[in-house]
Scaffold this motif. Structure first.
Motif, short mmCIF file in Angstrom:
data_model
loop_
_atom_site.label_atom_id
_atom_site.label_comp_id
_atom_site.label_asym_id
_atom_site.label_seq_id
_atom_site.Cartn_x
_atom_site.Cartn_y
_atom_site.Cartn_z
N GLY A 258 0.81 -1.20 0.00
CA GLY A 258 0.00 0.00 0.00
C GLY A 258 0.85 1.26 0.00
N ASP A 259 0.21 2.38 0.23
CA ASP A 259 0.86 3.68 0.23
C ASP A 259 1.84 3.75 1.40
OD1 ASP A 259 1.61 6.32 0.36
OD2 ASP A 259 -0.42 7.13 0.21
N ALA A 261 3.26 6.09 2.73
CA ALA A 261 3.07 7.26 3.59
C ALA A 261 2.03 7.01 4.68
CB ALA A 261 2.66 8.46 2.75
N LEU A 262 1.24 5.94 4.53
CA LEU A 262 0.19 5.64 5.50
C LEU A 262 0.70 4.70 6.58
CD1 LEU A 262 -2.83 5.06 3.06
CD2 LEU A 262 -2.23 7.14 4.34
N PRO A 263 0.44 4.98 7.83
CA PRO A 263 0.88 4.10 8.92
C PRO A 263 0.39 2.66 8.76
CG PRO A 263 0.13 6.20 9.80
CD PRO A 263 -0.22 6.21 8.35
N ALA A 264 -0.80 2.48 8.17
CA ALA A 264 -1.36 1.14 8.01
C ALA A 264 -0.56 0.27 7.05
CB ALA A 264 -2.81 1.24 7.53
N SER A 265 0.32 0.89 6.27
CA SER A 265 1.14 0.13 5.32
C SER A 265 2.36 -0.50 5.99
CB SER A 265 1.60 1.03 4.18
OG SER A 265 0.48 1.50 3.43
N TRP A 266 2.53 -0.23 7.27
CA TRP A 266 3.68 -0.74 8.01
C TRP A 266 3.21 -1.52 9.23
CZ3 TRP A 266 8.38 -0.11 5.78
CH2 TRP A 266 8.46 0.83 4.74
N SER A 267 3.94 -2.55 9.58
CA SER A 267 3.56 -3.41 10.70
C SER A 267 4.75 -3.59 11.63
CB SER A 267 3.10 -4.78 10.19
OG SER A 267 2.91 -5.69 11.25
N ALA A 268 4.45 -3.76 12.90
CA ALA A 268 5.49 -4.07 13.88
C ALA A 268 5.84 -5.56 13.88
CB ALA A 268 5.03 -3.65 15.28
N THR A 269 5.12 -6.36 13.09
CA THR A 269 5.31 -7.81 13.06
C THR A 269 6.08 -8.21 11.81
OG1 THR A 269 3.22 -8.10 14.24
CG2 THR A 269 4.13 -10.04 13.12
N GLU A 270 7.21 -8.85 11.98
CA GLU A 270 8.08 -9.19 10.86
C GLU A 270 7.39 -10.09 9.84
OE1 GLU A 270 12.58 -11.02 10.05
OE2 GLU A 270 11.68 -11.13 12.05
N SER A 271 6.55 -10.99 10.30
CA SER A 271 5.88 -11.92 9.38
C SER A 271 4.86 -11.23 8.47
CB SER A 271 5.19 -13.04 10.16
OG SER A 271 4.24 -12.51 11.07
N ASP A 272 4.55 -9.97 8.73
CA ASP A 272 3.65 -9.21 7.86
C ASP A 272 4.37 -8.64 6.64
OD1 ASP A 272 1.42 -9.65 9.43
OD2 ASP A 272 1.60 -7.77 10.53
N SER A 273 5.68 -8.74 6.61
CA SER A 273 6.46 -8.21 5.48
C SER A 273 6.06 -8.92 4.19
CB SER A 273 7.95 -8.43 5.74
OG SER A 273 8.71 -8.04 4.62
N ILE A 274 5.78 -8.13 3.14
CA ILE A 274 5.34 -8.72 1.88
C ILE A 274 6.50 -8.89 0.90
CG2 ILE A 274 3.03 -7.72 2.09
CD1 ILE A 274 3.96 -5.77 -0.23
N ARG A 275 6.29 -9.76 -0.07
CA ARG A 275 7.24 -9.93 -1.17
C ARG A 275 7.04 -8.77 -2.14
NH1 ARG A 275 6.37 -16.43 -2.39
NH2 ARG A 275 7.69 -17.19 -0.65
N CYS A 315 9.23 5.47 -7.90
CA CYS A 315 9.12 6.83 -7.36
C CYS A 315 9.09 6.83 -5.84
CB CYS A 315 7.88 7.52 -7.92
SG CYS A 315 7.97 7.76 -9.72
N SER A 316 9.32 5.67 -5.25
CA SER A 316 9.32 5.51 -3.80
C SER A 316 10.41 4.53 -3.40
CB SER A 316 7.95 4.98 -3.34
OG SER A 316 8.03 4.40 -2.05
N PRO A 317 10.97 4.65 -2.21
CA PRO A 317 11.98 3.69 -1.75
C PRO A 317 11.45 2.26 -1.60
CG PRO A 317 12.03 5.66 -0.40
CD PRO A 317 10.80 5.75 -1.24
#
Length: 396
Positions: A258-259, A261-275, A315-317
């Motif tokens: 997701g975007d 810039a939105l907090p919801a696009s980031w998780s404190a849980t490593e297993s939520d990391s997407i490919r 256009c984004s890191p």
């Protein structure tokens, strides 16, 4: 990671291996994945650059050749990361490193191999930082378990420290390929004294993602690029991304899509990391090419032992990384390469942003041989196991 390991193999086994390598490398040299011929859309109003040409970076190449042949320290290695220090000087970060003696253009079989070193640069002068002693060198960074070792990642400066993410490995069998990732770790050294004893702490490791491929510092945020290496279980290598404020020792967040810039696009849980992207190399780079445009540089790992270096743009890191562009094919690799040796392969390309501009990107890649036996290819010709330095020209 396709790093050097010393191994003993029978003549019959080696002949089978060389034949297989020749078949794979030959296929890789002929099988061209689709490449972007010109500018392609990246995001609204932004297009990718095109390659204008590739040349050898003769300054860096000559500097390391002179130093390696001099026999006062580093004589060849892989990984080839670099970081700009506050002094304006650079430090080169290497994994498996050959040390003296050296008898260029050959290497004596007594030459020791250690798992990592630092090579600070001041002008055109290089030196080597290692562990152990001059007569009995050892890796600069060593795990608590004596039979394990660290391979280095993309280091950068945070505050008064050089921070280097690392991956810890161990041997699990007799073959050179019988190795197993154990964990990720962080090494920290004061930039004022790189010879100091490093502080080593654990990094996130629960998902078996190798969080050491690259770090990109943007303001107070550091993006960390990791690789999910499926190896024999699936073959693919997938890019994952995390971020942290300040030091890499602080709490991480993991990109879940997701975007950004939105907090919801980031998780404190490593297993939520997407490919994020498939077919990256265990070592790659992501850097800001110019305002609003990022460049991911990697070997294309869609084919085993592929010698093609490619770029993707965003256009984004955190991507999406698109507009796949073929940058270069390493001429050393394979039975039809410059060494005429089916054992020789190229791997782990990445950029050096502090040495680059928006129209000239300095890229390194490593060259190695499947004949890692003592007295084999890497001893017969010291030039094989040394980094290559190229300038990739791009349109504005």
């Amino acid at each position: 990671m396709l790093h050097l390991l010393r191994s003993a193999t029978t003549g019959a086994a080696r002949r089978r291996r060389v034949a297989a390598a020749a078949a794979v490398l030959g296929a890789g040299a002929l099988a061209l994945a689709p490449a972007v011929a010109g500018a392609a859309p990246v995001c609204t109003g932004v297009t990718s650059p095109s390659v204008t040409g590739v040349t050898t970076n003769t300054g860096l190449s000559s500097m390391f050749t002179r130093y390696g042949n001099g026999g006062t320290g580093w004589t060849g290695a892989d990984s080839t990361y670099s970081a700009r220090l506050p002094s304006g000087n650079d430090v080169w970060i290497f994994s498996d490193t050959f040390m003296p003696p050296i008898t260029a253009p050959t290497r004596p079989t007594t030459a020791p191999l250690i798992n990592n070193t630092l090579v600070p640069q001041s002008g055109s002068t290089l030196s080597t930082i290692q562990g152990g002693t001059t007569s009995s060198p050892a890796a600069k960074f060593r795990p608590a378990t004596a039979t394990h070792w660290y391979w280095m990642g993309g280091g950068s400066v945070s505050g008064s420290n050089l921070e280097i993410p690392m991956t810890e490995w161990r041997k699990i069998g007799p073959s050179a390929w019988d190795i197993e990732w154990q964990a990720n770790a962080l090494a920290r050294l004061p930039v004022s004294n790189l010879r100091a004893t490093p502080t080593i702490t654990a990094l996130p490791s629960a998902t078996r993602i190798h969080w050491a491929a690259w770090t990109l510092r943007e303001g107070t945020t550091t993006y960390v690029y990791g690789v999910e290496d499926l190896g024999a279980s699936g073959g693919s290598k997938w890019l994952h991304i995390a971020k942290v404020t300040g030091s890499l020792a602080n709490t991480w967040s993991y990109y879940r899509g997701g975007d950004p810039a939105l907090p919801a696009s980031w998780s404190a849980t490593e297993s939520d990391s997407i490919r994020v992207l498939e077919h990256v190399s265990n070592e790659h780079s992501v850097h800001r090419l110019r305002s609003g445009l990022y460049m991911l540089t990697t070997m294309d790992t869609s084919l085993a032992f592929n010698n093609e270096i490619v770029a993707y743009f965003s256009c984004s890191p955190v991507g999406p990384f698109v507009a796949r562009t073929s940058l270069y094919r390493a001429p050393e690799a394979g039975p039809f390469g410059s060494y005429g040796d089916g054992d020789v392969y190229a791997y782990n390309a990445h950029a050096h942003p502090q040495l680059s501009s928006s129209t000239n990107v300095v890229v390194t890649y490593n060259v190695n041989s499947l004949d890692a036996t003592i007295g084999g290819d890497l001893y017969r010709d010291v030039s094989i196991y040394r980094p290559r330095f190229i300038n990739v020209g791009l349109t504005p």
